[in-house]
Design an enzyme around this catalytic site. Structure first.
Site, PDB file in Angstrom:
ATOM      1  CD  GLU A  28      -3.060  -0.834   2.044  1.00  0.00           C
ATOM      2  OE1 GLU A  28      -2.901  -0.135   3.374  1.00  0.00           O
ATOM      3  OE2 GLU A  28      -4.454  -1.357   2.041  1.00  0.00           O
ATOM      4  CD  GLU A  35      -4.073  -6.063   2.796  1.00  0.00           C
ATOM      5  OE1 GLU A  35      -4.784  -5.110   3.568  1.00  0.00           O
ATOM      6  OE2 GLU A  35      -2.439  -5.878   2.740  1.00  0.00           O
TER       7      GLU A  35
HETATM    8  O1  AHR Z   1      -5.399  -6.440   7.226  1.00  0.00           O
HETATM    9  C1  AHR Z   1      -5.000  -4.964   7.813  1.00  0.00           C
HETATM   10  C2  AHR Z   1      -4.290  -3.924   7.092  1.00  0.00           C
HETATM   11  O2  AHR Z   1      -5.414  -3.130   5.929  1.00  0.00           O
HETATM   12  C3  AHR Z   1      -3.051  -4.240   6.445  1.00  0.00           C
HETATM   13  O3  AHR Z   1      -2.299  -4.100   7.305  1.00  0.00           O
HETATM   14  C4  AHR Z   1      -2.943  -2.829   5.507  1.00  0.00           C
HETATM   15  O4  AHR Z   1      -1.905  -3.300   4.334  1.00  0.00           O
HETATM   16  C5  AHR Z   1      -3.946  -2.926   5.041  1.00  0.00           C
HETATM   17  O5  AHR Z   1      -4.661  -1.024   5.608  1.00  0.00           O
END
Ligand code: AHR
Length: 518
Positions: free
Chosen positions: A177, A304
């Site tokens: 990110e 994610e």
């Molecule tokens: O999954 C929790 C967090 O969400 C992770 O560390 C990050 O990559 C995202 O913002």
């Protein structure tokens, strides 16, 4: 099937496919955050832990869940991580301030423990490198430590630490990110794209300027936007890929959706936005390839994705520099499970482009599996749709022609998208499994009974094996330590074949898996 019930038609043909399912679509994510690692997968002294501290009760649930790949060690955590802290004799490892989640990191679990744990679980490791507070050189050093056979300082250090054979890690995430203001080391897209390119060159691809494709034993994932709603979304992907076009294969996507309990239709309709997000990233990648006059097709790594629950108990974030503080231990309800099923179907429907995906996360933190320190482990509601997808979603996804009788008008949950919209009441994906069976996944996103007719062309002699439903008139129901099996799929009856047509009535707000066997 009553005539008052809307009838939705779907036609599939054995010869027309979206694509083959990459098993890595059923990945997950373990970050050093909260109790994901410590008292999650790793708890020395727990009655069910082995000599290395790996909890066997948790491993059994992970195997049952069907996870194929795990991304590690973050997440936001990786952008401040020094991998050297987590290798070598455990008693010599330093404690550090962990700035992403404001905890104390003991480093008792690190790279080697992760790889050992993966091997034990039958899971492929997917390693992220720090491109926030560190850079290409340190990424190259971690690669040398993990993957170089021996005879160099860092590969020999691995051997000295007890790992004679290289770890052979194939999948590498180039940071996390990096567009996000909350990320340590966040930067402009050109700068990040340059870091990603140089990291790939330091790691395994030094001749990148002469060759247009990375070596076959390594795959690099470059950070796309942190979500489709980031201010630079689209521009970020284009400008990053222009810097590292030849070095990377996959572009990452991240999304978490909330599911407000009083707006179930709006909650479930968000999967249409997810489909659009995937299409937009793919289109952006293709536009970059066109500008390079290249036939290259980037594939997507949705590393994610999950439901970020808005209902039920939530442990709030109380940073206190403590060790493994409970953090984001969300209790997922039935509606969350339905939304997670819909998100999984959205990925499955785009297997031509999405090759890897990671449910974020795996244990305790926004997770399908919960544990108590010193106590048991149990399955949350969201465990079930992921389990079904991983177990029965392998093979070839069939192209579907759909005529949905029922539409669901919905109001976007995100304040940023102002348009009202409407979508199909049903989300259906049909998979021709490798064992000759066919699985129909169907999510009824409406509050009404929906009839579904599936015409399967080119499949001879299929019969109904079984039909399982996850649903409840009370969408708030959750599983807890005291009631771990309150929500789980139930066998259903009433589906039937008429010739080559499967006919079934799907209850309101329900997740359905129909297994058709030859
Ligand atoms: O999954 C929790 C967090 O969400 C992770 O560390 C990050 O990559 C995202 O913002």
């Amino acid at each position: 099937m009553s005539s008052a019930v809307p009838t939705n038609h779907l036609i599939c043909n054995r010869e027309f496919v979206v694509g083959a399912v990459d098993p890595r679509l059923f990945g997950s994510f373990v970050e050093h955050i909260g109790r994901a690692v410590y008292t999650g997968i790793f708890e020395p002294g727990h009655p069910r832990a082995d000599a290395r501290g790996f909890r066997q009760d948790v491993l059994a649930l992970i195997r049952e869940l069907g996870v194929t790949v795990v991304r590690y060690p973050g997440g936001n955590f990786v952008s401040g991580y020094k991998w050297e802290d987590g290798v070598g004799p455990a008693e010599k490892r330093p404690r550090r301030r962990e700035l992403a989640w404001m905890a104390t990191e003991t480093n008792q679990f690190g790279t080697n423990e992760f790889v050992e744990w993966c091997r034990l679980a039958g899971i492929e490791p997917m390693m992220a490198v720090n491109l926030g507070t560190r850079g290409p050189v340190e990424a190259g050093e971690l690669y040398e430590y993990c993957n170089h056979p021996g005879g160099t300082a860092l590969s020999d250090l691995r051997v000295a630490h007890g790992y004679e054979r290289p770890h052979g890690i194939r999948l590498w995430c180039l940071g996390n990110e990096m567009d996000a203001p909350w990320q340590m080391g966040t930067c402009e897209p050109e700068e990040y794209g340059r870091r990603a390119r140089e990291a790939a060159k330091q790691m395994r691809f030094p001749d990148a300027n002469r060759s247009s494709s990375p070596p076959p034993d390594v795959e690099f994932v470059v950070c796309g936007s942190s979500s489709g709603e980031m201010p630079l979304f689209g521009h970020w992907e284009r400008r990053v890929l222009e810097q590292c076009f030849h070095q990377v294969q996959h572009v990452s996507l991240h999304t978490y959706y909330g599911a407000p309990i009083e707006r179930p239709v709006d909650a479930l309709a968000q999967t249409d936005a997810m489909a659009r997000f995937i299409d937009d990233v793919a289109a952006t990648c293709d536009a970059v390839s066109a500008s390079f006059k290249s036939p290259k097709r980037f594939t997507l790594c949705f590393d994610e994705w999950n439901v970020w629950t808005m209902d039920g108990d939530r442990a709030e974030w109380k940073p206190a520099w403590s060790i493994a503080p409970p953090l984001q231990e969300q209790v997922h309800n039935v509606l969350d499970a339905l939304l997670l099923g819909g998100m999984g179907l959205t990925l499955l429907a785009r297997v031509d482009r999405v090759k890897i995906a990671c449910l974020a996360q795996l244990v305790n933190v926004i997770a399908p599996i919960r544990t108590r320190a010193g106590g048991p482990a149990w399955r949350q509601t969201i465990f079930w749709p992921f389990h079904d997808l991983s177990r029965y979603g392998r093979g070839r996804v069939l192209r579907s022609a759909v005529r949905c009788a029922a539409r669901i008008p919905h109001v976007p949950i995100s304040a940023k998208s102002l348009e009202k919209a409407e979508g199909n009441a049903l989300q259906v994906v049909v998979v021709a499994n490798d064992d000759g069976a066919v699985t129909v996944f169907a999510l009824n996103r409406s509050d009404a009974l929906q009839a579904l007719v599936v015409e399967l062309q080119g499949f001879e002699g299929l019969g109904l094996g079984w039909w399982r439903i996850l649903s409840s008139p009370d969408l708030r129901l959750v599983n807890t330590e005291a009631a771990p099996d309150r929500v789980r799929p139930q066998e259903a009856t009433g589906a039937r074949f008429e010739g080559a047509k499967l006919k079934v009535d799907l209850p309101p707000f329900s997740w359905n898996v129909l297994r058709l066997a030859p």
